[in-house]
Design a protein around this motif. Sequence first.
Motif, PDB file in Angstrom:
ATOM      1  N   MET A 638      18.380 -13.673  -9.594  1.00 23.39           N
ATOM      2  CA  MET A 638      16.951 -13.993  -9.531  1.00 23.39           C
ATOM      3  C   MET A 638      16.173 -12.701  -9.300  1.00 23.39           C
ATOM      4  O   MET A 638      16.733 -11.670  -8.931  1.00 23.39           O
ATOM      5  CB  MET A 638      16.664 -14.994  -8.415  1.00 23.39           C
ATOM      6  N   GLN A 639      14.875 -12.783  -9.517  1.00 24.05           N
ATOM      7  CA  GLN A 639      14.009 -11.627  -9.317  1.00 24.05           C
ATOM      8  C   GLN A 639      12.849 -12.002  -8.404  1.00 24.05           C
ATOM      9  O   GLN A 639      12.327 -13.117  -8.467  1.00 24.05           O
ATOM     10  CB  GLN A 639      13.472 -11.121 -10.650  1.00 24.05           C
ATOM     11  N   VAL A 640      12.474 -11.055  -7.546  1.00 27.23           N
ATOM     12  CA  VAL A 640      11.323 -11.209  -6.683  1.00 27.23           C
ATOM     13  C   VAL A 640      10.318 -10.126  -7.098  1.00 27.23           C
ATOM     14  O   VAL A 640      10.573  -8.934  -6.920  1.00 27.23           O
ATOM     15  CB  VAL A 640      11.697 -11.059  -5.200  1.00 27.23           C
ATOM     16  N   VAL A 641       9.227 -10.549  -7.704  1.00 28.79           N
ATOM     17  CA  VAL A 641       8.208  -9.616  -8.196  1.00 28.79           C
ATOM     18  C   VAL A 641       7.127  -9.482  -7.131  1.00 28.79           C
ATOM     19  O   VAL A 641       6.530 -10.481  -6.702  1.00 28.79           O
ATOM     20  CB  VAL A 641       7.596 -10.104  -9.517  1.00 28.79           C
ATOM     21  N   THR A 642       6.893  -8.245  -6.681  1.00 33.64           N
ATOM     22  CA  THR A 642       5.897  -7.987  -5.641  1.00 33.64           C
ATOM     23  C   THR A 642       4.832  -7.026  -6.158  1.00 33.64           C
ATOM     24  O   THR A 642       5.043  -6.318  -7.150  1.00 33.64           O
ATOM     25  CB  THR A 642       6.561  -7.391  -4.384  1.00 33.64           C
ATOM     26  N   GLN A 643       3.714  -6.996  -5.472  1.00 34.68           N
ATOM     27  CA  GLN A 643       2.601  -6.123  -5.846  1.00 34.68           C
ATOM     28  C   GLN A 643       2.200  -5.285  -4.630  1.00 34.68           C
ATOM     29  O   GLN A 643       1.975  -5.826  -3.545  1.00 34.68           O
ATOM     30  CB  GLN A 643       1.413  -6.965  -6.324  1.00 34.68           C
ATOM     31  N   ASP A 644       2.136  -3.980  -4.817  1.00 34.48           N
ATOM     32  CA  ASP A 644       1.774  -3.111  -3.698  1.00 34.48           C
ATOM     33  C   ASP A 644       0.260  -2.984  -3.573  1.00 34.48           C
ATOM     34  O   ASP A 644      -0.507  -3.573  -4.346  1.00 34.48           O
ATOM     35  CB  ASP A 644       2.451  -1.743  -3.830  1.00 34.48           C
ATOM     36  N   GLY A 645      -0.185  -2.192  -2.598  1.00 31.45           N
ATOM     37  CA  GLY A 645      -1.609  -2.047  -2.344  1.00 31.45           C
ATOM     38  C   GLY A 645      -2.375  -1.447  -3.493  1.00 31.45           C
ATOM     39  O   GLY A 645      -3.577  -1.692  -3.651  1.00 31.45           O
ATOM     40  N   ALA A 646      -1.686  -0.643  -4.340  1.00 35.99           N
ATOM     41  CA  ALA A 646      -2.344  -0.021  -5.487  1.00 35.99           C
ATOM     42  C   ALA A 646      -2.370  -0.937  -6.707  1.00 35.99           C
ATOM     43  O   ALA A 646      -2.896  -0.553  -7.759  1.00 35.99           O
ATOM     44  CB  ALA A 646      -1.643   1.293  -5.839  1.00 35.99           C
ATOM     45  N   GLY A 647      -1.777  -2.128  -6.607  1.00 39.49           N
ATOM     46  CA  GLY A 647      -1.773  -3.068  -7.724  1.00 39.49           C
ATOM     47  C   GLY A 647      -0.562  -2.969  -8.625  1.00 39.49           C
ATOM     48  O   GLY A 647      -0.445  -3.747  -9.579  1.00 39.49           O
ATOM     49  N   ALA A 648       0.371  -2.043  -8.342  1.00 42.18           N
ATOM     50  CA  ALA A 648       1.566  -1.894  -9.183  1.00 42.18           C
ATOM     51  C   ALA A 648       2.590  -2.966  -8.848  1.00 42.18           C
ATOM     52  O   ALA A 648       2.751  -3.348  -7.677  1.00 42.18           O
ATOM     53  CB  ALA A 648       2.175  -0.506  -8.978  1.00 42.18           C
ATOM     54  N   LEU A 649       3.291  -3.452  -9.871  1.00 42.53           N
ATOM     55  CA  LEU A 649       4.306  -4.485  -9.703  1.00 42.53           C
ATOM     56  C   LEU A 649       5.682  -3.848  -9.533  1.00 42.53           C
ATOM     57  O   LEU A 649       6.011  -2.870 -10.198  1.00 42.53           O
ATOM     58  CB  LEU A 649       4.317  -5.432 -10.903  1.00 42.53           C
TER      59      LEU A 649
END
Length: 806
Positions: A638-649
């Motif tokens: 499975m994959q967990v897609v996250t977004q950092d403070g700068a908007g990058a995935l």
Amino acid sequence: MAKSSSLNVRVVEGRALPAKDVSGSSDPYCLVKVDDEVVARTATVWRSLGPFWGEEYTVHLPLDFHQLAFYVLDEDTVGHDDIIGKISLSREAITADPRGIDSWINLSRVDPDAEVQGEICLSVQMLEDGRGRCLRCHVLQARDLAPRDISGTSDPFARVFWGSQSLETSTIKKTRFPHWDEVLELREMPGAPSPLRVELWDWDMVGKNDFLGMVEFSPKTLQQKPPNGWFRLLPFPRAEEDSGRNLGALRVKVRLIEDRVLPSQCYQPLVELLMESVLGPAEEDTASPLALLEELTLGDCRQDLATKLVKLFLGRGLAGPFLDYLTRREVARTMDPNTLFRSNSLASKSMEQFMKLVGMPYLHEVLKPMISRVFEEKKYMELDPCKMDLGRTRRISFKGAPSEEQMRETSLGLLTGYLGPIVDAIVGSVGRCPPAMRLAFKQLHRRVKERFPEPEHQQDVKYLAISGFLFLRFFAPAILTPKLFDLRDQHADPQTSRSLLLLAKAVQSIGNLGQQLGQGKELWMAPLHPFLLQSISRVRDFLDRLVDVDGDEEAGVPARALFPPSAIVREGYLLKRKEEPAGLATRFAFKKRYVWLSGETLSFSKSPEWQTRHSIPVSHIRAVERVDEGAFQLPHVMQVVTQDGAGALHTTYLQCKNVNELNQWLSALRKASAPNPDKLAACHPGAFRSARWTCCLQAERSAAGCSRTHSAVTLGDWSDPLDPDAEAQTVYRQLLLGRDQLRLKLLEDSNMDTALEADTGACPEVLARERAAAARLLEVLADLDRAHEEFQQQERGKAALGPLGP
């Protein structure tokens, strides 16, 4: 207004399955699939043509699901598993009867042409010029197509038919997510108007092409509203085939629950009525709205209603008064203390569900170490001479088979070796028991003591009321079926299952305080009696300490969740892929890590004891999805897609041991991240490797996702978040079922008072209070009916306007 949809699915048993092994038997298991998503896998029943599973699942779903399917397979420990047959149930078939489906259904053979999935994106225009009419079909892309090749992909192309003409797109190799972006134009031929049919095929170099699905549009649709958007692929229409009696049958229970959940303010009058019931004077217990609800609820609906009511009152900080209210009513109508809480009343079911909702982490802390040990050691234990296998020891020893007495002594030693630590863990767990549970037991203890003050009842009754719940309805069932309490990922094999049954029987006898020892048919349990009797005094002391807790009631502070955000809802070892493997071979890119999930963070470390942890804030999660097996040539990823403070995935890949563990982690992560904003509507089910995505073959790492996300698909369990509006909607739905009965029984003409009094034995004041409560309930129901109708009219109005854009 929100909409919710959930499936209650129970895979009960199979019969007359065909033999797949040389031994003349099979090792069957069942996969449960909703549309394109596998949501559950039953345990494998070894060497059986009539397996019994009895496994139950609650699946929360998006509202647009189409089909539920059950695949029965024969497990092969060497090669590929053999498909025995399948059952397909459409949404329409499931909803045809409000009570759902509960029947034997014959298995059908699996036809590759019918095993289609996915969607195609089309834009169709009807044009007219001097040469006549022309159909322009813009074939843009497809997604989530069925894998037809051994690599887990396909080589898809589209074929467009209009009248006697047909055209094809190019073939896109090795993908289930093709992007064509091709325009095909077909001229209208003389004759009657023709439908448009678009078929998808998997190209094969050798042999015939494999069918992937089709869509078809009538001439009327083409003329009035040409297709523009995503369309679900369908199998070829065919005559109903024989169910395949030689493939056996499957007994399933399926019920779909769909609700329109109104805004909170609509439910406020109903919730206030229920809250008034538990906070009112005790003398009004029999005439409260909640009392009427209890009376109107049939036995088979009580468990679901109990769960919703407990959650509703937990959310208001009033679970203690709610349970005390039900306890007062139950105790008041019980004449024999030996039958107290033995029925499946609303009081019994509510306390049972309350323990599961509040006490599951406590249960895991107490029982999980010993349950894991039983599974891992796989010791043979048996006290019943009718079930003893005296030849079992001979297979692992050069000595002769032991005598029945030797087998009994060995088994007794093993059983007490497991029971001792279990009892120690339970009686030593007072400080770990949730305060809410201890307060509920304290109230129960007081009510029973007040109801049965006679000296002959003081010795055991006050203990039995509590132990009947804690031991008989909590600890013993969890020992018997650990998977149902999330203590194990899989059901036990037959030998371990028998060992768990013996342990559960012993714990049940301890919970009964030895009252039935030596009675009944199971006299072969007698060798265990001395140990059980020694444990009973310890259990009494444990129960005394358990109810010795400060505070008479809960603080009344509304709860936003069952557990604090920092509480661990799931943990265990998984394989984690490094963020940037930098050219390492795939099998070296995944490292074993211990993983914790709470409402706040997803954390990783080398082991449970390791102090250094890497954490991902749950609030940063934007998608949690499966990964195609072909992405890493590994299953259950499975994959967990996250977004950092700068908007990058950023994507973290995690591999699980099996499909059940995968589903449980997917569900837990999706529920933990459910409140997050800016969820992704699409993502890549592959990986970006060798400068392209393995799924859709796009060369840009930042390319938009090619597959829909499934954030709404979760498994219902004890960790489900509180949802007061959905819970109030369930209570409303239950009251609707009894509305006519309520009118007939309690809203008679006032001149019927005398007859009612004679029939029920109630005084006029009580009857008046009952009538007033019924009138208020009916008024609230009428208001909710109107609110639902208004929102439905708004929906119909929006649908009539149609979409504002393509």
